[in-house]
Every structure is written in C-alpha cells, then in structure tokens.
Design a protein around this motif. Structure first.
Motif, PDB file in Angstrom:
ATOM      1  N   ILE A  87      29.417  29.217  39.087  1.00  0.00           N
ATOM      2  CA  ILE A  87      30.841  29.527  38.980  1.00  0.00           C
ATOM      3  C   ILE A  87      31.031  30.622  37.926  1.00  0.00           C
ATOM      4  O   ILE A  87      30.565  30.475  36.790  1.00  0.00           O
ATOM      5  CB  ILE A  87      31.667  28.280  38.605  1.00  0.00           C
ATOM      6  CG1 ILE A  87      31.460  27.172  39.645  1.00  0.00           C
ATOM      7  CG2 ILE A  87      33.150  28.628  38.504  1.00  0.00           C
ATOM      8  CD1 ILE A  87      32.106  25.848  39.266  1.00  0.00           C
ATOM      9  N   PRO A  88      31.683  31.713  38.255  1.00  0.00           N
ATOM     10  CA  PRO A  88      31.870  32.798  37.277  1.00  0.00           C
ATOM     11  C   PRO A  88      32.663  32.326  36.054  1.00  0.00           C
ATOM     12  O   PRO A  88      33.536  31.457  36.154  1.00  0.00           O
ATOM     13  CB  PRO A  88      32.665  33.849  38.055  1.00  0.00           C
ATOM     14  CG  PRO A  88      32.477  33.504  39.490  1.00  0.00           C
ATOM     15  CD  PRO A  88      32.289  32.026  39.548  1.00  0.00           C
ATOM     16  N   THR A  89      32.330  32.904  34.904  1.00  0.00           N
ATOM     17  CA  THR A  89      33.004  32.562  33.651  1.00  0.00           C
ATOM     18  C   THR A  89      33.540  33.817  32.992  1.00  0.00           C
ATOM     19  O   THR A  89      32.882  34.864  33.008  1.00  0.00           O
ATOM     20  CB  THR A  89      32.038  31.860  32.671  1.00  0.00           C
ATOM     21  OG1 THR A  89      31.467  30.723  33.309  1.00  0.00           O
ATOM     22  CG2 THR A  89      32.750  31.424  31.404  1.00  0.00           C
ATOM     23  N   LEU A 293      44.735  37.988  35.644  1.00  0.00           N
ATOM     24  CA  LEU A 293      44.469  37.760  37.065  1.00  0.00           C
ATOM     25  C   LEU A 293      43.664  38.909  37.672  1.00  0.00           C
ATOM     26  O   LEU A 293      42.786  38.684  38.518  1.00  0.00           O
ATOM     27  CB  LEU A 293      45.784  37.569  37.824  1.00  0.00           C
ATOM     28  CG  LEU A 293      46.431  36.188  37.659  1.00  0.00           C
ATOM     29  CD1 LEU A 293      47.845  36.195  38.219  1.00  0.00           C
ATOM     30  CD2 LEU A 293      45.594  35.109  38.353  1.00  0.00           C
ATOM     31  N   GLU A 294      43.938  40.119  37.234  1.00  0.00           N
ATOM     32  CA  GLU A 294      43.164  41.265  37.715  1.00  0.00           C
ATOM     33  C   GLU A 294      41.707  41.160  37.261  1.00  0.00           C
ATOM     34  O   GLU A 294      40.783  41.457  38.039  1.00  0.00           O
ATOM     35  CB  GLU A 294      43.782  42.568  37.223  1.00  0.00           C
ATOM     36  CG  GLU A 294      45.129  42.888  37.850  1.00  0.00           C
ATOM     37  CD  GLU A 294      45.063  42.943  39.371  1.00  0.00           C
ATOM     38  OE1 GLU A 294      44.165  43.640  39.907  1.00  0.00           O
ATOM     39  OE2 GLU A 294      45.885  42.268  40.029  1.00  0.00           O
ATOM     40  N   LEU A 295      41.494  40.724  36.035  1.00  0.00           N
ATOM     41  CA  LEU A 295      40.121  40.559  35.558  1.00  0.00           C
ATOM     42  C   LEU A 295      39.424  39.403  36.270  1.00  0.00           C
ATOM     43  O   LEU A 295      38.218  39.486  36.557  1.00  0.00           O
ATOM     44  CB  LEU A 295      40.101  40.332  34.046  1.00  0.00           C
ATOM     45  CG  LEU A 295      40.587  41.487  33.171  1.00  0.00           C
ATOM     46  CD1 LEU A 295      40.328  41.184  31.699  1.00  0.00           C
ATOM     47  CD2 LEU A 295      39.920  42.806  33.550  1.00  0.00           C
ATOM     48  N   TYR A 296      40.161  38.324  36.542  1.00  0.00           N
ATOM     49  CA  TYR A 296      39.576  37.216  37.298  1.00  0.00           C
ATOM     50  C   TYR A 296      39.029  37.717  38.639  1.00  0.00           C
ATOM     51  O   TYR A 296      37.911  37.356  39.042  1.00  0.00           O
ATOM     52  CB  TYR A 296      40.618  36.129  37.573  1.00  0.00           C
ATOM     53  CG  TYR A 296      41.139  35.368  36.380  1.00  0.00           C
ATOM     54  CD1 TYR A 296      40.462  35.328  35.158  1.00  0.00           C
ATOM     55  CD2 TYR A 296      42.330  34.642  36.474  1.00  0.00           C
ATOM     56  CE1 TYR A 296      40.953  34.606  34.079  1.00  0.00           C
ATOM     57  CE2 TYR A 296      42.827  33.918  35.397  1.00  0.00           C
ATOM     58  CZ  TYR A 296      42.140  33.913  34.199  1.00  0.00           C
ATOM     59  OH  TYR A 296      42.630  33.202  33.147  1.00  0.00           O
ATOM     60  N   LYS A 297      39.821  38.524  39.317  1.00  0.00           N
ATOM     61  CA  LYS A 297      39.390  39.053  40.623  1.00  0.00           C
ATOM     62  C   LYS A 297      38.110  39.865  40.480  1.00  0.00           C
ATOM     63  O   LYS A 297      37.182  39.743  41.299  1.00  0.00           O
ATOM     64  CB  LYS A 297      40.507  39.908  41.233  1.00  0.00           C
ATOM     65  CG  LYS A 297      41.748  39.128  41.624  1.00  0.00           C
ATOM     66  CD  LYS A 297      42.862  40.066  42.084  1.00  0.00           C
ATOM     67  CE  LYS A 297      44.159  39.324  42.339  1.00  0.00           C
ATOM     68  NZ  LYS A 297      45.279  40.262  42.688  1.00  0.00           N
ATOM     69  N   ASP A 298      38.055  40.699  39.445  1.00  0.00           N
ATOM     70  CA  ASP A 298      36.859  41.525  39.240  1.00  0.00           C
ATOM     71  C   ASP A 298      35.627  40.659  39.010  1.00  0.00           C
ATOM     72  O   ASP A 298      34.553  40.903  39.591  1.00  0.00           O
ATOM     73  CB  ASP A 298      37.059  42.450  38.025  1.00  0.00           C
ATOM     74  CG  ASP A 298      38.040  43.576  38.302  1.00  0.00           C
ATOM     75  OD1 ASP A 298      38.298  43.873  39.479  1.00  0.00           O
ATOM     76  OD2 ASP A 298      38.542  44.161  37.319  1.00  0.00           O
ATOM     77  N   VAL A 299      35.770  39.652  38.155  1.00  0.00           N
ATOM     78  CA  VAL A 299      34.622  38.794  37.825  1.00  0.00           C
ATOM     79  C   VAL A 299      34.188  37.978  39.043  1.00  0.00           C
ATOM     80  O   VAL A 299      32.989  37.838  39.318  1.00  0.00           O
ATOM     81  CB  VAL A 299      34.961  37.879  36.627  1.00  0.00           C
ATOM     82  CG1 VAL A 299      33.850  36.862  36.392  1.00  0.00           C
ATOM     83  CG2 VAL A 299      35.176  38.718  35.373  1.00  0.00           C
ATOM     84  N   ILE A 300      35.143  37.450  39.786  1.00  0.00           N
ATOM     85  CA  ILE A 300      34.820  36.679  40.996  1.00  0.00           C
ATOM     86  C   ILE A 300      34.074  37.549  42.003  1.00  0.00           C
ATOM     87  O   ILE A 300      33.153  37.088  42.696  1.00  0.00           O
ATOM     88  CB  ILE A 300      36.109  36.095  41.610  1.00  0.00           C
ATOM     89  CG1 ILE A 300      36.656  34.975  40.707  1.00  0.00           C
ATOM     90  CG2 ILE A 300      35.856  35.558  43.020  1.00  0.00           C
ATOM     91  CD1 ILE A 300      38.054  34.523  41.069  1.00  0.00           C
TER      92      ILE A 300
END
Length: 324
Positions: A87-89, A293-300
């Motif tokens: 799971i990405p962190t 939320l934009e960073l979450y998308k990048d990391v995912i």
C-alpha cells in the motif's frame, strides 16, 4: 479514495495541539469531499460523527500496521516511517530533522524553506479550519498590546527577547503558551491556553511577535493571529519570510530592529480585513486537502514525490540557536 491515517492520541484534541488539529481538520475535510477516511487511533476518539471510520488501536499500538485495511488506496502518516507492504505511503514531515536523518521519497514538508533544508522541493503549507476562527476584529486599533503565542519554555521560540522588547518599549506583552518566570508590569502570563480562551487573548492584542531563533518549519500561530487581523513581526528564519508579506507584517533582522518595530506605532499601516483575507486565500484547510489529493493520486500511480530521499542538510542541530 480510501485513505488511512494513524494517530495514537485522542482526536479531536482538546485544548492545545497544533499537529493534531491540522491532522484532524484534514481528515474531516477529506471526508466532507466524500472520500473514505479511516483512522487507526485511540478508542476514545470521537471522529465517527465527522464521517471518519475509527479502528481502535489494539493494545499499546505497537502492531498498528496489522490493522490497516488491505483495500486502502494510500496511507498518510505524520511521522517519518514507511509501512512495509504494497500500500503506498505518504508522509508529512512537521518538524526539523536530526543530523543525518533520511526521509522517504514520498515525504512532504510544510514550507518551502523547510523542504529546502531537507534537500527537497516538495511542500504544502499548513492550514487551519477557518470555521474555528470566526473573524471578530477589534473596534479600537492600537499598537500597545502584543502577543507571544508559542511554547514559552522552548528556547528557540525566544520569549527572552520578546520580554526584553516589552520592558524597553513599555508595551504590554501577552504570553500564551506558558509563562515568563520574572516580574514586570509589562508582561502578562496567560499559561497554556486553547479554544475560546486563546481566541479571546489573540483578539485582545494589536499585533504578534514571532522572533524564533531556528528555522521554523511553519508556525501555525502566525496564521492563527492573522486570522483575527493581527499583523505579525517575525525573525528572518525558516518559513517566516514566506508567510509574512509586507501587507501582513514585518521581518525583523535582529532584536534591535524588532524593538524599533514594536516601539513605533504601525497600526494605520495594516488593514485587519486584508490580513484576514490573506489567510482565507492562502491557508484554508479546504485548499490544503485538495493539494494533498493531487499528491495522493501521484503516489498511487507510482510517482516518487522526490527524486532522491530527503535528508537534513544543515551542519548543526536544528535546535542550536541562530543569531538574532
């Protein structure tokens, strides 16, 4: 998006607690945006009414990772740790690192300068929930009462120079966040305060001083004071030149300059409504959540937020006092 957080203290925090309050506001805002927010946290936390799922920590929390839902999209932590597994962190770094400390690729700092001294360009400014800071400007504006809002016992926060300036200028200093252990008719101790008591003290003052002697990562007290229209006089370190523009305060290069700025009346230079608007436009929790939320998308999607692992760059300890 299913986003998992971990915090072993009770949320929402009662009274003082800067990082905890930001974490809570962020989760609430994400839930408001219809994301599935999970907190692995203290059993006494009261977060369900805000749309947050609570998974009570088992035991003392040493094996909290075993409680992570395996269908989570991402884990967001507020301390330097990466959860083993697939799971990405993402990690928000709130404090300054230690000499030689290394951070994960997906670390986010809280100001541009904070990122810089850790060898990174990745940052999102902290924010406040403005609904908890209703704007109630003073009816009479002056330049006689000033605020010190920080942990008074911590030398880097520099209560010492704030007291010296108050005694030399005969202006009244209000200490919120501890006390000064001396006697002066110009220093008023309010102790550790939070909630409405803290807001009342902020509103009773004309401006705030923040003469820190270290590279302040962010300084939530700065935008708390500005939320009530108070200009802020800060030292030239850390985030402060980013936060304190000419329309909302001054940067003092040393104690002598701080004393001059406190002594001379600058009340007419600043418009409290402009200062409040500055906070609304730049430091609201709604903007903060959207940026994450934009960073979450990048990391995912497999992107590394930093091309190299950030490391603390300075030769001395962060707590070693800088000149002022």
């Amino acid at each position: 998006m299913k986003i998992v957080f971990f915090h072993n203290g009770i949320l929402p925090v009662m009274g003082y607690g800067g990082i905890e309050r930001i974490l809570f506001w962020h989760m609430v805002e994400l839930a408001r945006l219809k994301h599935h927010i999970v907190l692995i946290g203290h059993a006494d936390s009261k977060v369900q009414k805000f749309g947050i799922e609570l998974i009570p920590i088992i035991g003392n929390g040493e094996k909290w990772e075993s409680q992570i839902p395996q269908d989570a999209d991402i884990i967001h932590l507020s301390f330097n740790y990466i959860v083993p597994g697939k799971i990405p962190t993402i990690v928000t770094v709130h404090g300054n690192g230690k000499i030689g400390e290394v951070f994960d690729f997906n670390s986010v700092f809280v100001s541009k300068k904070h990122a810089e001294i850790h060898g990174s360009t990745q940052y999102i400014h902290n924010a406040i929930d403005l609904s908890e800071y209703p704007y109630e400007p003073k009816k009479l504006r002056g330049w006689n009462h000033f605020l010190f809002l920080a942990k008074a016992s911590w030398r880097v926060k520099n209560l010492k120079d704030a007291v010296t300036v108050a005694r030399n200028t005969h202006k009244h200093l209000h200490v919120a966040g501890g006390r000064w252990w001396g006697l002066s008719r110009y220093v008023h101790n309010h102790g550790i305060v939070g909630g409405e008591e803290k807001m009342s003290i902020i509103r009773s003052c004309d401006f705030m001083v923040f003469p820190v002697r270290w590279h302040e990562p962010f300084g939530i007290a700065v935008i708390e004071a500005m939320s009530q229209g108070l200009p802020v006089i800060g030292s030239p370190y850390g985030s402060l030149p980013e936060l304190i523009t000419k329309d909302v305060g001054f940067i003092a290069k040393d104690t002598s300059e701080l004393e001059i700025l406190v002594k001379d009346n600058h009340a007419e230079k600043f418009n409290p409504q402009v200062i409040r608007k500055y906070v609304e436009d730049n430091f609201s929790i709604s903007q903060h959540a959207l940026k994450y939320l934009e960073l979450y998308k990048d990391v995912i999607n497999g992107k590394k937020l930093n091309s190299q692992k950030p490391t603390y760059q300075l030769p001395n300890r962060a707590e070693d006092l800088l000149d002022f």
